[in-house]
Design a protein around this motif. Structure first.
Motif, PDB file in Angstrom:
ATOM      1  N   LYS A   2      20.657  65.362  34.201  1.00  0.00           N
ATOM      2  CA  LYS A   2      21.341  64.521  35.172  1.00  0.00           C
ATOM      3  C   LYS A   2      20.452  64.405  36.414  1.00  0.00           C
ATOM      4  CE  LYS A   2      25.476  64.955  37.943  1.00  0.00           C
ATOM      5  NZ  LYS A   2      26.678  65.736  38.173  1.00  0.00           N
ATOM      6  N   LYS A   3      20.258  63.169  36.896  1.00  0.00           N
ATOM      7  CA  LYS A   3      19.469  63.004  38.108  1.00  0.00           C
ATOM      8  C   LYS A   3      19.817  61.714  38.823  1.00  0.00           C
ATOM      9  CE  LYS A   3      14.973  62.192  37.388  1.00  0.00           C
ATOM     10  NZ  LYS A   3      13.625  62.333  36.846  1.00  0.00           N
ATOM     11  N   LEU A   4      19.539  61.718  40.112  1.00  0.00           N
ATOM     12  CA  LEU A   4      19.724  60.541  40.948  1.00  0.00           C
ATOM     13  C   LEU A   4      18.480  59.685  40.808  1.00  0.00           C
ATOM     14  CD1 LEU A   4      21.390  59.120  43.210  1.00  0.00           C
ATOM     15  CD2 LEU A   4      20.025  60.438  44.833  1.00  0.00           C
ATOM     16  N   THR A   5      18.654  58.392  40.566  1.00  0.00           N
ATOM     17  CA  THR A   5      17.511  57.497  40.440  1.00  0.00           C
ATOM     18  C   THR A   5      17.684  56.290  41.355  1.00  0.00           C
ATOM     19  OG1 THR A   5      18.465  56.257  38.598  1.00  0.00           O
ATOM     20  CG2 THR A   5      17.089  58.151  38.033  1.00  0.00           C
ATOM     21  N   VAL A  40      12.241  55.978  53.540  1.00  0.00           N
ATOM     22  CA  VAL A  40      10.864  55.928  54.033  1.00  0.00           C
ATOM     23  C   VAL A  40      10.345  54.493  53.989  1.00  0.00           C
ATOM     24  CG1 VAL A  40      10.340  58.307  53.382  1.00  0.00           C
ATOM     25  CG2 VAL A  40       9.923  56.483  51.757  1.00  0.00           C
ATOM     26  N   ALA A  41       9.393  54.210  54.869  1.00  0.00           N
ATOM     27  CA  ALA A  41       8.780  52.881  54.892  1.00  0.00           C
ATOM     28  C   ALA A  41       7.914  52.706  53.653  1.00  0.00           C
ATOM     29  CB  ALA A  41       7.956  52.713  56.154  1.00  0.00           C
ATOM     30  N   LYS A  42       7.993  51.504  53.077  1.00  0.00           N
ATOM     31  CA  LYS A  42       7.143  51.172  51.929  1.00  0.00           C
ATOM     32  C   LYS A  42       6.716  49.725  52.104  1.00  0.00           C
ATOM     33  CE  LYS A  42       6.786  50.880  47.000  1.00  0.00           C
ATOM     34  NZ  LYS A  42       7.414  50.882  45.710  1.00  0.00           N
ATOM     35  N   GLY A  43       5.440  49.529  52.384  1.00  0.00           N
ATOM     36  CA  GLY A  43       4.953  48.172  52.620  1.00  0.00           C
ATOM     37  C   GLY A  43       5.683  47.566  53.802  1.00  0.00           C
ATOM     38  N   THR A  44       6.316  46.431  53.579  1.00  0.00           N
ATOM     39  CA  THR A  44       7.075  45.783  54.644  1.00  0.00           C
ATOM     40  C   THR A  44       8.558  46.132  54.579  1.00  0.00           C
ATOM     41  OG1 THR A  44       7.394  43.836  53.257  1.00  0.00           O
ATOM     42  CG2 THR A  44       5.487  43.832  54.754  1.00  0.00           C
ATOM     43  N   GLY A  45       8.940  46.970  53.623  1.00  0.00           N
ATOM     44  CA  GLY A  45      10.346  47.328  53.458  1.00  0.00           C
ATOM     45  C   GLY A  45      10.574  48.829  53.555  1.00  0.00           C
ATOM     46  N   ALA A  46      11.588  49.277  52.845  1.00  0.00           N
ATOM     47  CA  ALA A  46      11.964  50.685  52.848  1.00  0.00           C
ATOM     48  C   ALA A  46      12.382  51.078  51.441  1.00  0.00           C
ATOM     49  CB  ALA A  46      13.112  50.912  53.818  1.00  0.00           C
ATOM     50  N   LYS A  47      12.331  52.388  51.170  1.00  0.00           N
ATOM     51  CA  LYS A  47      12.796  52.877  49.879  1.00  0.00           C
ATOM     52  C   LYS A  47      13.374  54.274  50.054  1.00  0.00           C
ATOM     53  CE  LYS A  47       9.043  55.348  47.650  1.00  0.00           C
ATOM     54  NZ  LYS A  47       9.702  56.379  46.938  1.00  0.00           N
ATOM     55  N   PRO A  48      14.345  54.609  49.237  1.00  0.00           N
ATOM     56  CA  PRO A  48      14.897  55.969  49.300  1.00  0.00           C
ATOM     57  C   PRO A  48      13.986  56.960  48.579  1.00  0.00           C
ATOM     58  CG  PRO A  48      16.429  54.421  48.254  1.00  0.00           C
ATOM     59  CD  PRO A  48      15.127  53.734  48.380  1.00  0.00           C
ATOM     60  N   ASN A  49      13.767  58.101  49.178  1.00  0.00           N
ATOM     61  CA  ASN A  49      13.115  59.225  48.514  1.00  0.00           C
ATOM     62  C   ASN A  49      14.244  60.117  48.010  1.00  0.00           C
ATOM     63  OD1 ASN A  49      10.412  58.750  48.667  1.00  0.00           O
ATOM     64  ND2 ASN A  49       9.963  60.424  50.069  1.00  0.00           N
ATOM     65  N   VAL A  50      14.243  60.408  46.730  1.00  0.00           N
ATOM     66  CA  VAL A  50      15.293  61.230  46.127  1.00  0.00           C
ATOM     67  C   VAL A  50      14.671  62.382  45.356  1.00  0.00           C
ATOM     68  CG1 VAL A  50      16.873  59.264  45.946  1.00  0.00           C
ATOM     69  CG2 VAL A  50      15.420  59.837  44.008  1.00  0.00           C
ATOM     70  N   CYS A  51      15.449  63.408  45.116  1.00  0.00           N
ATOM     71  CA  CYS A  51      15.001  64.547  44.320  1.00  0.00           C
ATOM     72  C   CYS A  51      14.776  64.082  42.888  1.00  0.00           C
ATOM     73  CB  CYS A  51      16.049  65.656  44.355  1.00  0.00           C
ATOM     74  SG  CYS A  51      15.634  67.067  43.326  1.00  0.00           S
ATOM     75  N   GLY A 103      21.859  79.138  57.706  1.00  0.00           N
ATOM     76  CA  GLY A 103      22.311  78.947  56.331  1.00  0.00           C
ATOM     77  C   GLY A 103      21.147  78.702  55.385  1.00  0.00           C
ATOM     78  N   ALA A 104      21.481  78.694  54.112  1.00  0.00           N
ATOM     79  CA  ALA A 104      20.482  78.554  53.058  1.00  0.00           C
ATOM     80  C   ALA A 104      19.949  77.131  52.955  1.00  0.00           C
ATOM     81  CB  ALA A 104      21.109  78.965  51.725  1.00  0.00           C
ATOM     82  N   VAL A 105      18.818  77.022  52.289  1.00  0.00           N
ATOM     83  CA  VAL A 105      18.218  75.728  51.979  1.00  0.00           C
ATOM     84  C   VAL A 105      19.182  74.959  51.078  1.00  0.00           C
ATOM     85  CG1 VAL A 105      16.325  74.664  50.688  1.00  0.00           C
ATOM     86  CG2 VAL A 105      15.865  76.597  52.180  1.00  0.00           C
ATOM     87  N   SER A 106      19.140  73.640  51.145  1.00  0.00           N
ATOM     88  CA  SER A 106      19.934  72.844  50.211  1.00  0.00           C
ATOM     89  C   SER A 106      19.075  71.723  49.643  1.00  0.00           C
ATOM     90  CB  SER A 106      21.199  72.291  50.869  1.00  0.00           C
ATOM     91  OG  SER A 106      20.890  71.421  51.918  1.00  0.00           O
ATOM     92  N   LYS A 107      19.517  71.208  48.502  1.00  0.00           N
ATOM     93  CA  LYS A 107      18.804  70.128  47.824  1.00  0.00           C
ATOM     94  C   LYS A 107      19.806  69.280  47.069  1.00  0.00           C
ATOM     95  CE  LYS A 107      16.754  70.736  43.861  1.00  0.00           C
ATOM     96  NZ  LYS A 107      17.686  69.878  43.169  1.00  0.00           N
ATOM     97  N   CYS A 108      19.347  68.162  46.587  1.00  0.00           N
ATOM     98  CA  CYS A 108      20.202  67.240  45.840  1.00  0.00           C
ATOM     99  C   CYS A 108      20.727  67.909  44.572  1.00  0.00           C
ATOM    100  CB  CYS A 108      19.399  65.996  45.473  1.00  0.00           C
ATOM    101  SG  CYS A 108      20.324  64.796  44.494  1.00  0.00           S
ATOM    102  N   ILE A 109      22.021  67.743  44.347  1.00  0.00           N
ATOM    103  CA  ILE A 109      22.645  68.255  43.125  1.00  0.00           C
ATOM    104  C   ILE A 109      23.136  67.103  42.256  1.00  0.00           C
ATOM    105  CG2 ILE A 109      23.213  70.521  44.062  1.00  0.00           C
ATOM    106  CD1 ILE A 109      26.089  69.409  44.560  1.00  0.00           C
ATOM    107  N   ALA A 110      22.657  65.908  42.540  1.00  0.00           N
ATOM    108  CA  ALA A 110      23.021  64.697  41.788  1.00  0.00           C
ATOM    109  C   ALA A 110      24.527  64.487  41.746  1.00  0.00           C
ATOM    110  CB  ALA A 110      22.418  64.739  40.382  1.00  0.00           C
ATOM    111  N   LEU A 122      21.880  50.481  44.993  1.00  0.00           N
ATOM    112  CA  LEU A 122      20.493  50.789  44.671  1.00  0.00           C
ATOM    113  C   LEU A 122      20.327  52.135  43.962  1.00  0.00           C
ATOM    114  CD1 LEU A 122      17.428  50.162  45.142  1.00  0.00           C
ATOM    115  CD2 LEU A 122      17.686  51.213  47.376  1.00  0.00           C
ATOM    116  N   LEU A 123      21.257  53.040  44.210  1.00  0.00           N
ATOM    117  CA  LEU A 123      21.172  54.394  43.660  1.00  0.00           C
ATOM    118  C   LEU A 123      22.149  54.581  42.526  1.00  0.00           C
ATOM    119  CD1 LEU A 123      21.259  56.049  47.167  1.00  0.00           C
ATOM    120  CD2 LEU A 123      19.220  55.764  45.757  1.00  0.00           C
ATOM    121  N   GLU A 124      21.756  55.434  41.549  1.00  0.00           N
ATOM    122  CA  GLU A 124      22.678  55.766  40.474  1.00  0.00           C
ATOM    123  C   GLU A 124      22.347  57.141  39.911  1.00  0.00           C
ATOM    124  OE1 GLU A 124      22.439  53.076  37.136  1.00  0.00           O
ATOM    125  OE2 GLU A 124      20.273  53.029  37.221  1.00  0.00           O
ATOM    126  N   VAL A 125      23.372  57.835  39.450  1.00  0.00           N
ATOM    127  CA  VAL A 125      23.186  59.111  38.771  1.00  0.00           C
ATOM    128  C   VAL A 125      23.174  58.803  37.279  1.00  0.00           C
ATOM    129  CG1 VAL A 125      24.172  61.380  38.313  1.00  0.00           C
ATOM    130  CG2 VAL A 125      24.321  60.392  40.617  1.00  0.00           C
TER     131      VAL A 125
END
Length: 128
Positions: A2-5, A40-51, A103-110, A122-125
């Motif tokens: 399972k992952k976020l894309t 994050v910036a990408k070229g003239t647009g933006a894009k999501p950075n995901v785990c 507190g502890a580190v956290s990360k994406c859990i999808a 734009l995003l989907e699991v």
């Protein structure tokens, strides 16, 4: 696994609703630094950075605080074992792990909270 894309051929309008949803859900406040998704910036647009669930965080953790869920494939943090050294945060190629002031580190859990908040859908699991 399972992952976020991020869907292809859909443009991010950098509205930050995904970032807001993530930080608010887990830290009860809108703070870009507390979100497990970053725009994050990408070229003239933006894009999501995901785990990308690559496991570099787990391989870097010297305290065995990060393990892979055998059913979902998602890397999870055991907050009781995390010593907040930050090595996993440094190792993350997508720069989407969070080291809060306390507190502890956290990360994406999808979980999909960010995907539900995105007005561009734009995003989907997904299961890979």
């Amino acid at each position: 696994m399972k992952k976020l894309t991020v869907k292809k051929n859909v443009e991010c309008m950098a509205c930050l609703e995904c970032v807001r949803a993530c930080s608010t859900a887990f830290y009860k406040q809108f703070d870009q630094g507390l979100s497990c998704i970053q725009i994050v910036a990408k070229g003239t647009g933006a894009k999501p950075n995901v785990c990308i669930q690559c496991g570099k965080c787990m391989r870097t953790c010297e305290h065995e605080a990060i393990t892979q869920n055998p059913k979902t494939g998602v890397y999870m943090i055991n907050k009781k074992k995390c010593v907040r050294c930050g090595k996993c945060v440094e190792a993350c190629p997508m720069k989407v792990m969070v080291l809060p002031e306390d507190g502890a580190v956290s990360k994406c859990i999808a979980c999909g909270i960010c995907a539900k908040a995105c007005p561009m859908e734009l995003l989907e699991v997904v299961e890979k």
